[in-house]
Design an enzyme around this catalytic site. Structure first.
Site, PDB file in Angstrom:
ATOM      1  N   HIS A   1      -6.654 -19.296  -0.607  1.00  0.00           N
ATOM      2  CA  HIS A   1      -5.664 -20.359  -0.804  1.00  0.00           C
ATOM      3  C   HIS A   1      -5.994 -21.592   0.040  1.00  0.00           C
ATOM      4  CE1 HIS A   1      -3.295 -17.730  -3.303  1.00  0.00           C
ATOM      5  NE2 HIS A   1      -3.467 -16.787  -2.391  1.00  0.00           N
TER       6      HIS A   1
ATOM      7  N   LYS B   1      -2.226 -17.733  34.370  1.00  0.00           N
ATOM      8  CA  LYS B   1      -1.796 -16.376  34.018  1.00  0.00           C
ATOM      9  C   LYS B   1      -0.331 -16.331  33.641  1.00  0.00           C
ATOM     10  CE  LYS B   1      -2.404 -12.037  33.375  1.00  0.00           C
ATOM     11  NZ  LYS B   1      -3.076 -11.714  32.106  1.00  0.00           N
TER      12      LYS B   1
ATOM     13  N   LYS C   1      -8.459 -14.297  21.784  1.00  0.00           N
ATOM     14  CA  LYS C   1      -9.332 -13.874  22.900  1.00  0.00           C
ATOM     15  C   LYS C   1     -10.601 -14.715  22.918  1.00  0.00           C
ATOM     16  CE  LYS C   1      -7.160 -12.229  24.819  1.00  0.00           C
ATOM     17  NZ  LYS C   1      -5.841 -11.779  24.762  1.00  0.00           N
TER      18      LYS C   1
ATOM     19  N   TRP D   1       5.183   1.026  42.462  1.00  0.00           N
ATOM     20  CA  TRP D   1       5.474   0.219  41.273  1.00  0.00           C
ATOM     21  C   TRP D   1       6.463   1.064  40.487  1.00  0.00           C
ATOM     22  CZ3 TRP D   1       3.142  -4.233  38.887  1.00  0.00           C
ATOM     23  CH2 TRP D   1       3.409  -4.373  37.533  1.00  0.00           C
TER      24      TRP D   1
ATOM     25  N   ARG E   1      -2.849  -4.708  43.047  1.00  0.00           N
ATOM     26  CA  ARG E   1      -2.485  -3.862  41.919  1.00  0.00           C
ATOM     27  C   ARG E   1      -1.022  -4.045  41.511  1.00  0.00           C
ATOM     28  NH1 ARG E   1      -5.840   0.785  40.810  1.00  0.00           N
ATOM     29  NH2 ARG E   1      -7.830   0.205  41.678  1.00  0.00           N
TER      30      ARG E   1
ATOM     31  N   GLU F   1      -5.110 -11.915  17.360  1.00  0.00           N
ATOM     32  CA  GLU F   1      -5.384 -11.600  18.762  1.00  0.00           C
ATOM     33  C   GLU F   1      -6.884 -11.723  19.058  1.00  0.00           C
ATOM     34  OE1 GLU F   1      -3.847 -11.481  21.362  1.00  0.00           O
ATOM     35  OE2 GLU F   1      -4.997 -10.272  22.762  1.00  0.00           O
TER      36      GLU F   1
ATOM     37  N   GLU G   1      -9.945 -18.407  23.992  1.00  0.00           N
ATOM     38  CA  GLU G   1      -9.587 -18.548  25.407  1.00  0.00           C
ATOM     39  C   GLU G   1     -10.782 -18.541  26.333  1.00  0.00           C
ATOM     40  OE1 GLU G   1      -5.920 -16.203  26.984  1.00  0.00           O
ATOM     41  OE2 GLU G   1      -6.800 -15.071  25.354  1.00  0.00           O
TER      42      GLU G   1
ATOM     43  N   ASN H   1       1.256   9.038  43.176  1.00  0.00           N
ATOM     44  CA  ASN H   1       1.003   8.099  42.069  1.00  0.00           C
ATOM     45  C   ASN H   1       1.024   8.891  40.779  1.00  0.00           C
ATOM     46  OD1 ASN H   1       0.594   6.134  43.896  1.00  0.00           O
ATOM     47  ND2 ASN H   1      -1.586   5.837  43.483  1.00  0.00           N
ATOM     48  N   GLY H   2       1.671   8.358  39.766  1.00  0.00           N
ATOM     49  CA  GLY H   2       1.719   9.041  38.472  1.00  0.00           C
ATOM     50  C   GLY H   2       3.153   9.357  38.097  1.00  0.00           C
TER      51      GLY H   2
ATOM     52  N   CYS I   1       0.984   1.908  41.493  1.00  0.00           N
ATOM     53  CA  CYS I   1       1.154   2.378  42.871  1.00  0.00           C
ATOM     54  C   CYS I   1      -0.192   2.517  43.589  1.00  0.00           C
ATOM     55  CB  CYS I   1       1.822   3.740  42.885  1.00  0.00           C
ATOM     56  SG  CYS I   1       3.364   3.783  41.991  1.00  0.00           S
TER      57      CYS I   1
HETATM   58  C1  F6R Z   1      -3.544 -14.593  26.176  1.00  0.00           C
HETATM   59  C2  F6R Z   1      -2.414 -14.584  27.094  1.00  0.00           C
HETATM   60  C3  F6R Z   1      -1.257 -15.451  26.764  1.00  0.00           C
HETATM   61  C4  F6R Z   1       0.056 -14.735  27.113  1.00  0.00           C
HETATM   62  C5  F6R Z   1       1.249 -15.682  26.931  1.00  0.00           C
HETATM   63  C6  F6R Z   1       2.556 -14.980  27.180  1.00  0.00           C
HETATM   64  O1  F6R Z   1      -4.567 -13.752  26.600  1.00  0.00           O
HETATM   65  O2  F6R Z   1      -2.424 -13.935  28.089  1.00  0.00           O
HETATM   66  O3  F6R Z   1      -1.270 -15.830  25.429  1.00  0.00           O
HETATM   67  O4  F6R Z   1       0.183 -13.623  26.281  1.00  0.00           O
HETATM   68  O5  F6R Z   1       1.116 -16.758  27.810  1.00  0.00           O
HETATM   69  O6  F6R Z   1       2.610 -14.455  28.451  1.00  0.00           O
HETATM   70  P1  F6R Z   1       3.637 -13.309  28.820  1.00  0.00           P
HETATM   71  O7  F6R Z   1       3.270 -12.105  28.026  1.00  0.00           O
HETATM   72  O8  F6R Z   1       3.477 -13.114  30.292  1.00  0.00           O
HETATM   73  O9  F6R Z   1       5.003 -13.793  28.443  1.00  0.00           O
END
Ligand code: F6R
Length: 600
Positions: free
Chosen positions: A499, A595, A480, A75, A27, A476, A483, A99-100, A2
């Site tokens: 292995h 994204k 990161k 939100w 946001r 993970e 990417e 907000n909150g 929010c």
């Molecule tokens: C990595 C990343 C992607 C998403 C994937 C799924 O940093 O952002 O691997 O996690 O594309 O996306 P969502 O979670 O939006 O389904």
């Protein structure tokens, strides 16, 4: 999440509020609204969806000059995104934006309803304005009524309140969510916003309010209710302000994790148990198996939780990568609870997997960050992660909130199933409550990652290794790094190295070893020793000193492996970001990535 704006002064208040809300759009929100006060008259406008819907409504109305106004982007957390649930919320003669989350709103609502107060919305926020009026009706003193209101509220609440009872003032308070008060550049102007961006260009002197600080503002005076506030100078660049002074959105989002995880837990961790208002306790009636399905980082959150569902809830659990699941002709039976995890709620493969499960008649649940997304509309139940919009393409805060939700869910199911002793449940809740503290980024750790980053810009590859939940964390960490640095990295279960992959070991192979104190320490230690004996370069992350490491990042000693998990997560995120920065890459928008992946 929010956003809040507020204005007192001679400018066009409506324009100022609309421009301010526009600055806060990034946001994320699902409805907007504003209340405009002119002496004894308050005009209110609300709209579902984008800000342009509010603009259209306002442009059809006949407006006056209003010396005071408050605005909001919402939100949804409590109550669906509807116009009625949009802020500002109305009492008899006052309006509030918030907000909150008010944790004790149910008790307050019941008390007020018993006094005959009628509620219009499903939100927690509405109690604030009724509470204020109920105190004011007794005392006829607006300041006292506001103070009494604040005293009674529990949870996170940054608020602006206006009232015909005292029509020249804005009452403000900050607790949890951010709020800034500013002296405008023109005489008699006071402004409010939940981040700098709406204020830039209009004000210079601001107070970034601390938690527990509030007051009463009018054109002639700003009165604080306590002494702990300091005036400072507003930055001049909007880009900089949107990033709250951080170099990249990813960095800002790493630093935000502590706060958003607190938001995510609000109202869900109760004194002695976990509560999810949004799901039905009979969800796991007749359920023999949980199937989790997701992509990328969300898949890693799912994989982490599969250890927790089996360990704590004692429910058989398996995890599938959505793009694989779709075409494997999976055997779906109705005694399976199907859980999809998605930051965006739009990922094509995950969405399709959810459709398949629904068509097969399975009960479904989505863990998602975006309300009203395709997945939340389709699934039987939704748990929102409340991470706020995530801008960096490399997901950070979405992962930490997803993992916290899934951990809470495993405890919620464990309690229903009777598969956890009360003592164990209480110790898990204690650990959960400490997660926000664990996620605070220590300067020392960030600096260490920055310094170490220069040693990891070459080599023929990285192996991130861990065991148990530290294996998905290793995946993970490797994702990161890949990417945003474009360096080759793999996540691997530490026990599997011998292995096959150990054949790669030489000084140019970098091993990032996740060595928690509270989970299988001796096992991972021997795995790392094997790699060290073959001359791999080792960077150990652990609270326990490890002589064989070439580089060492020391984490805190804690009592629970999940707290180590979250602390190491931050280290991995910072390390990849610093490596990416040194390589001169675009941290927020890495090459070839989007994204939201809405194509197969
Ligand atoms: C990595 C990343 C992607 C998403 C994937 C799924 O940093 O952002 O691997 O996690 O594309 O996306 P969502 O979670 O939006 O389904």
């Amino acid at each position: 999440m929010c956003g809040i704006v507020g204005y007192i002064g001679k400018k066009d208040t409506t324009r100022f509020l609309l421009d301010g809300l526009k600055e806060l759009e990034y946001r994320g929100y699902d409805s907007t609204g504003m209340a405009l006060l002119n002496n004894n008259k308050i005009d209110v406008f609300k709209a579902l969806g984008k800000l342009t819907n509010l603009v259209n409504k306002i442009s059809n109305a006949s407006l006056e000059q209003y010396p005071i106004g408050i605005g909001h982007t919402r939100w949804a957390t409590h109550g669906k995104p509807t116009e009625l649930n949009a802020h500002p919320h109305l009492g008899e003669y006052s309006y509030v934006v918030h907000n909150g989350i008010i944790e004790n709103y149910k008790e307050i609502k019941e008390e007020l309803q018993a006094q005959g107060v009628k509620f219009l919305s499903q939100t927690d926020t509405e109690v604030i304005v009724h509470l204020f009026e109920s105190f004011y009706n007794k005392s006829n003193d607006s300041k006292k009524a506001f103070e009494n209101t604040i005293e009674k509220l529990k949870g996170a609440f940054s608020i602006l309140l206006i009232s015909k009872a005292d029509p020249e003032k804005i009452f403000f308070f900050k607790n949890g969510s951010p709020l800034i008060i500013a002296k405008g550049n023109d005489e008699g102007e006071v402004m409010f916003a939940s981040s700098d961006a709406p204020l830039i260009g209009f004000a210079q002197d601001v107070v970034y309010l601390e938690d527990g600080v509030g007051g009463i503002a009018s054109a002639s005076n700003i009165e604080f209710l306590s002494d702990n506030y300091t005036w400072s100078t507003l930055p001049t660049s909007k880009q900089f302000a949107q990033k709250d002074g951080f170099r990249f959105f990813m960095e800002k989002e790493i630093y935000e994790q502590s706060d958003v995880v607190s938001d995510c837990m609000l109202g869900r961790i109760q004194d002695e148990s976990i509560n999810f208002d949004e799901i039905n306790p009979n969800l796991i009636e007749g359920i023999k198996e949980i199937k989790l399905c997701a992509c990328g980082t969300s898949y890693h959150a799912g994989l982490t939780s599969s250890y927790l569902f089996e360990r704590l809830s004692k429910i058989k659990c398996n995890v599938e990568i959505a793009s694989e699941f779709r075409y494997k002709e999976p055997l779906l039976t109705k005694d399976t609870l199907f859980i999809v995890i998605s930051q965006s709620g739009e990922t094509a493969d995950t969405l399709e997997a959810l459709k398949m499960a629904k068509n097969a008649g399975l009960k479904s649940l989505v863990i998602c960050n975006v309300d009203n997304s395709s997945m939340t509309r389709l699934a039987d139940y939704t748990i929102l992660t409340r991470a706020g919009i995530e801008k960096g393409v490399a997901s950070t805060k979405a992962f930490s909130t997803q993992t916290v939700v899934l951990w809470m869910l495993s405890l919620y199911f464990a309690k229903i199933n009777g598969s956890i002793s009360n003592e164990k449940l209480q110790s898990e809740l204690k650990a959960l409550r400490e997660v926000p503290k664990t996620l605070i980024v220590e300067d020392k750790i960030h600096e260490k990652c920055r310094r170490l980053s220069k040693r990891y810009l070459h080599g023929h590859g990285f192996f991130f290794i861990g065991r148990d939940v530290f294996f998905p964390l290793a995946l993970e960490g490797a994702l990161k790094l890949k990417e945003i640095s474009y360096l080759h990295a793999e996540g691997y279960p530490a026990g599997e190295m011998k292995h096959g992959p150990i054949a790669l070991a030489d000084p140019e192979l970098f091993t990032i070893a996740l060595m928690p104190q509270n989970l299988l320490y001796d096992k991972i230690k021997s795995n790392v020793e094997e790699l060290s004996a073959r001359d791999s370069t080792i960077c150990a992350i652990s609270p326990l000193d490890f002589d064989l490491s070439d580089d060492f990042i020391k984490t805190q000693e804690t009592e629970h492996y999940m707290l180590e998990f979250f602390e190491m997560l931050v280290v991995l995120q910072l390390l990849s970001m610093e490596i990416s920065i040194r390589l001169g890459n675009d941290v927020d928008m890495p090459r070839n990535l989007a994204k939201s992946v809405t194509v197969e």
